[in-house]
Design an enzyme around this catalytic site. Structure first.
Site, mmCIF file in Angstrom:
data_model
loop_
_atom_site.group_PDB
_atom_site.id
_atom_site.type_symbol
_atom_site.label_atom_id
_atom_site.label_comp_id
_atom_site.label_asym_id
_atom_site.label_seq_id
_atom_site.Cartn_x
_atom_site.Cartn_y
_atom_site.Cartn_z
ATOM 1 N N LEU A 1 -0.154 -8.809 0.785
ATOM 2 C CA LEU A 1 0.117 -7.497 1.401
ATOM 3 C C LEU A 1 1.600 -7.134 1.346
ATOM 4 C CD1 LEU A 1 -2.224 -7.672 4.555
ATOM 5 C CD2 LEU A 1 -2.761 -6.914 2.222
ATOM 6 N N HIS A 2 1.841 -5.829 1.171
ATOM 7 C CA HIS A 2 3.206 -5.290 1.104
ATOM 8 C C HIS A 2 3.238 -3.978 1.891
ATOM 9 C CE1 HIS A 2 1.356 -2.658 -1.833
ATOM 10 N NE2 HIS A 2 1.020 -3.696 -2.584
ATOM 11 N N SER B 1 3.181 -2.993 -5.475
ATOM 12 C CA SER B 1 1.932 -3.582 -5.954
ATOM 13 C C SER B 1 2.008 -5.089 -5.781
ATOM 14 C CB SER B 1 1.748 -3.257 -7.439
ATOM 15 O OG SER B 1 0.761 -4.097 -8.000
ATOM 16 N N MET C 1 -6.954 -6.965 -1.368
ATOM 17 C CA MET C 1 -7.067 -8.282 -1.998
ATOM 18 C C MET C 1 -5.918 -9.186 -1.536
ATOM 19 S SD MET C 1 -8.771 -7.715 -5.681
ATOM 20 C CE MET C 1 -7.300 -7.313 -6.571
ATOM 21 N N HIS D 1 0.212 -1.525 1.640
ATOM 22 C CA HIS D 1 -0.906 -1.877 2.522
ATOM 23 C C HIS D 1 -0.552 -1.556 3.969
ATOM 24 C CE1 HIS D 1 -1.429 -4.934 -0.864
ATOM 25 N NE2 HIS D 1 -2.589 -4.317 -0.880
HETATM 26 P P1 AMP Z 1 -5.221 -4.043 -3.393
HETATM 27 O O1 AMP Z 1 -4.928 -5.113 -2.409
HETATM 28 O O2 AMP Z 1 -4.234 -3.956 -4.496
HETATM 29 O O3 AMP Z 1 -6.648 -4.042 -3.841
HETATM 30 O O4 AMP Z 1 -5.030 -2.674 -2.608
HETATM 31 C C1 AMP Z 1 -5.658 -2.439 -1.392
HETATM 32 C C2 AMP Z 1 -5.441 -0.999 -0.999
HETATM 33 O O5 AMP Z 1 -4.035 -0.756 -0.854
HETATM 34 C C3 AMP Z 1 -5.940 -0.016 -2.058
HETATM 35 O O6 AMP Z 1 -6.542 1.095 -1.418
HETATM 36 C C4 AMP Z 1 -4.671 0.377 -2.758
HETATM 37 O O7 AMP Z 1 -4.730 1.651 -3.370
HETATM 38 C C5 AMP Z 1 -3.689 0.373 -1.622
HETATM 39 N N1 AMP Z 1 -2.319 0.260 -2.134
HETATM 40 C C6 AMP Z 1 -1.856 -0.673 -3.020
HETATM 41 N N2 AMP Z 1 -0.557 -0.423 -3.322
HETATM 42 C C7 AMP Z 1 -0.216 0.680 -2.626
HETATM 43 C C8 AMP Z 1 0.984 1.450 -2.522
HETATM 44 N N3 AMP Z 1 2.090 1.136 -3.205
HETATM 45 N N4 AMP Z 1 0.982 2.534 -1.703
HETATM 46 C C9 AMP Z 1 -0.140 2.874 -1.018
HETATM 47 N N5 AMP Z 1 -1.291 2.197 -1.066
HETATM 48 C C10 AMP Z 1 -1.342 1.122 -1.863
#
Ligand code: AMP
Length: 278
Positions: A33-34, A185, A30, A37
């Site tokens: 990005l960090h 996050s 979504m 990601h």
């Molecule tokens: P999001 O953008 O939050 O929907 O996350 C996208 C993907 O990145 C999902 O598969 C999350 O589980 C993964 N993700 C988010 N935060 C982390 C993290 N700290 N470590 C590893 N993967 C992550």
């Protein structure tokens, strides 16, 4: 690196890559990005010839009083991060393209989507499963990378892929953390400096639960009490020990069963989730 904005153009590009026998890895995100990601993008770029990062703040996985409107949107920085870590394509569709007029279909992954996160966020996993299925149909990946950070989500997606015979290999990558232990996050951006320090207690709570198991207890309430002991500063949605395979919650875990500790807790207006497997 190529940026693609429409489902149709994404499908055409992915089909062409497949004809050239390129392997496609995808990372649904979504945005905002960090380094969490980034680890998924790096893993994909090591295993595939093409790596497609999707950036889409999916409205259907947010509840009516959740943070869809204020969710951080940092597109230019996201594109730069994706490229730095080896992405070959960014797919950033609009909500109108993903959900055109007349859209009716929803994927529901049964029991797994009604417990824990699903119970607190009704409809959330229907939104997730449906958008991930749609993103797969657009990016046509051979492999898809998800983070353990969203543990229940990984189970929902693996279940959907198995149940619907979706020919995508699902790869789960470990949670990337700050030095304090706080899981990275996109929502950490909502935290004040003081809250960010307190937020690391969620990791301490997981470690406290883990320590109970490592000392030999497999009694669920003992493990959960140890977690709650570290969470006094939070409004706790849940802090539970469950089987990692099915998220069931027996009173006592059998010796060979993998356990997952899962926490969802609010700090001010920010809701944080984290987990660890033992
Ligand atoms: P999001 O953008 O939050 O929907 O996350 C996208 C993907 O990145 C999902 O598969 C999350 O589980 C993964 N993700 C988010 N935060 C982390 C993290 N700290 N470590 C590893 N993967 C992550």
């Amino acid at each position: 690196m190529q940026i693609i904005h429409s489902v149709q153009a994404m499908q055409a590009t992915a089909s062409m890559l497949r004809e050239q026998s390129a392997s496609i890895g995808c990372i649904p995100t979504m945005g905002a990005l960090h380094d969490g990601h980034a680890s998924l993008i790096t893993a994909s770029s090591q295993e595939n010839t093409a790596t497609v990062v999707s950036i889409f703040v999916n409205p259907t996985q947010f509840g009516p009083h959740e943070d869809y409107q204020r969710y951080p949107r940092t597109f230019d920085a996201d594109v730069a991060l994706a490229e730095r870590h080896g992405a070959t394509h960014v797919f950033a569709p609009s909500a109108d393209d993903m959900y055109p007029k007349g859209f009716e279909t929803t994927i529901n992954v049964g029991r797994l989507s009604t417990i824990l996160e699903g119970e607190r966020r009704p409809g959330h996993f229907d939104g997730v499963a449906t958008v991930v299925a749609k993103l797969f149909q657009a990016m046509l990946p051979h492999r898809a990378y998800f983070g353990q950070k969203d543990f229940q989500q990984t189970l929902v997606i693996k279940r959907m892929v198995a149940d619907l015979n979706i020919p995508v290999q699902v790869k789960i990558q470990p949670t990337v953390r700050e030095a304090s232990g706080l899981a990275m996050s996109s929502r950490n951006r909502y935290l004040s400096a003081e809250e960010r320090t307190i937020a690391a207690s969620i990791y301490q709570a997981l470690e406290a639960g883990k320590a109970i198991v490592e000392r030999g207890s497999r009694v669920r309430t003992e493990i959960e009490q140890a977690m709650h002991g570290q969470l006094a500063d939070f409004d706790v949605d849940y802090a539970v020990a469950a089987t990692a395979e099915a998220l069931s919650t027996p009173e006592q875990f059998s010796p060979d069963e993998q356990i997952v500790l899962l926490i969802a807790a609010r700090l001010g207006t920010t809701r944080l989730i984290d987990n660890t497997t033992i």
